[in-house]
Design a protein around this motif. Sequence first.
Motif, short mmCIF file in Angstrom:
data_model
loop_
_atom_site.label_atom_id
_atom_site.label_comp_id
_atom_site.label_asym_id
_atom_site.label_seq_id
_atom_site.Cartn_x
_atom_site.Cartn_y
_atom_site.Cartn_z
N UNK A 378 0.73 -1.38 -0.05
CA UNK A 378 -0.28 0.00 0.00
C UNK A 378 0.93 1.33 0.13
N UNK A 379 0.36 2.35 -0.31
CA UNK A 379 1.03 3.59 -0.39
C UNK A 379 0.15 4.58 0.31
N UNK A 380 0.80 5.31 1.46
CA UNK A 380 -0.25 6.41 2.23
C UNK A 380 0.08 7.76 1.12
N UNK A 381 -0.89 8.14 1.21
CA UNK A 381 -0.99 9.62 0.54
C UNK A 381 -0.95 10.73 1.66
N UNK A 382 0.46 10.76 2.13
CA UNK A 382 0.84 11.81 3.16
C UNK A 382 2.22 11.94 3.01
N UNK A 383 2.61 13.08 3.39
CA UNK A 383 3.88 13.48 3.40
C UNK A 383 4.60 12.86 4.61
N UNK A 384 5.80 12.30 4.23
CA UNK A 384 6.40 11.48 5.48
C UNK A 384 7.96 11.76 5.31
N UNK A 385 8.73 12.50 6.16
CA UNK A 385 10.12 12.62 5.96
C UNK A 385 10.63 12.73 4.61
N UNK A 386 9.91 13.60 3.91
CA UNK A 386 10.42 14.21 2.71
C UNK A 386 9.90 13.27 1.52
N UNK A 387 9.08 12.40 1.74
CA UNK A 387 8.64 11.66 0.60
C UNK A 387 7.24 11.17 0.95
N UNK A 388 6.75 9.75 0.51
CA UNK A 388 5.46 9.41 0.83
C UNK A 388 5.82 7.89 1.27
N UNK A 389 5.27 7.24 2.34
CA UNK A 389 5.56 6.21 2.81
C UNK A 389 4.98 4.81 1.80
N UNK A 390 5.68 4.07 1.30
CA UNK A 390 5.27 2.94 0.58
C UNK A 390 5.57 1.75 1.34
N UNK A 391 4.42 0.83 1.91
CA UNK A 391 4.58 -0.26 2.85
C UNK A 391 4.26 -1.54 2.12
N UNK A 392 4.98 -2.52 2.33
CA UNK A 392 4.83 -3.84 1.82
C UNK A 392 5.17 -4.85 3.11
N UNK A 393 4.24 -6.25 3.16
CA UNK A 393 4.72 -7.16 3.70
C UNK A 393 4.89 -8.33 2.74
#
Length: 431
Positions: A378-393
């Motif tokens: 999933x990819x969160x549509x939020x600004x996080x640490x200079x980018x956007x978080x892309x999360x995988x398991x």
Amino acid sequence: MDSFKVGIVGCGTVGGGVVKLLLENGELIRERIGRPVEIAFVADPQRERALALGVPKEKVFPDGIEALKADCDAVVELIGGTGIAKRVVEEALKKGRHVVTANKALLADYGEELFRLAKENGVSLKFEASVGGGIPVIKALREGLAGNRIEAIYGIINGTANFILTQMSQRGISFEEALKEAQELGYAEADPTLDVDGYDAAHKIAILATLAYCRFVKTEQVFVRGIREITPLDIEIAREEFGYGVKLLAITKLVNGEIEVRVHPTMIPENHILASVNGVFNACFVEGDFVGETLFYGKGAGREPTASAVVSDIVDLALGNTYAVPECLFKGENLRVREPEEFTSSFYLRFTALDRPGVLAKIASILGKHNISIKMALQKSIEFDGGVPVVMTTHPAPKKAISLAIKEIDALDVIVKPTFVCMIEELEERA
């Protein structure tokens, strides 16, 4: 029956608790075991600490080594560290005195030579308080579960780290905020390195692995990662998207006739009983081949619980239960300790990427090249640490493959921060 005489070296938090317990509950102990336990001496540079507890001044010494000249049946080392504490334990064993200690660092780093010294001198080295405070997990492994092959131990055995992760989970605050609160409440030291970077738990799991698998395990053989890199976002995503809680787990397990010994942040199913162990409490979840699953839960630190565990060892000695470790430790039959790159696990991966088309495809392509199967993404549509978080398991994969893939992914021009990696233990869900 004659009294059992103990000398106590160190009268700080735990040592003072032991003195207090023996003085206040001495009659109760005598009634229960049929023999009085007598304080032969207390040694501490700050003599006033022992005097304030009611120890007669003729029994109070400023120097632990000098105090060993006094007559006693057992010496209780509660100094901590591996300097003077090691000298005290060595000298006591050489003099033919039983030793009781709560010193996990000493046992994890020098256990083999100290246990051999105890064996050579026909005395015991007991250590119930070294892991889990007042939780009797050492005695359980040594006696209650002696008929079982231990398949795995999963431990929440550092109360400071568990408190911090609990506050981050329940209140959504940052690691830094939770650590500051832990320090203000006295749960964390001014220098919290041992606790939050996993080394305290590493000492303890080395001791548990030594008992569980009849081979001496040192701290240096434990894979260690701390909790500093965990963010409230990771905890939220783990819970809301994947149904996991996050704990600093100390783990030792049998894998194909070899053992793994590791400490790291771990995602576990929220429905598993370990996920509900919060605050400064500790728990050890032990799996045996005949007994099945057992849980040991309680206060893992503090003056009274740790003093209770120390006195349980003293009582054991007073009753004549003088063995300390399994004989197989001295027979040279060592199970191999696996290297970290040999671990296989499911993984949680959080990439911090630029918000551009094709990012997910690039990451997935590299993972696929290393034969790593994605379970969820999933990819969160939020600004996080200079980018956007892309999360995988992922599905179970070798750690070596994960390490190689992450190195390649982090070199991509669309990745702005190093990838956060967290192992997942797919423990069977149970309330």
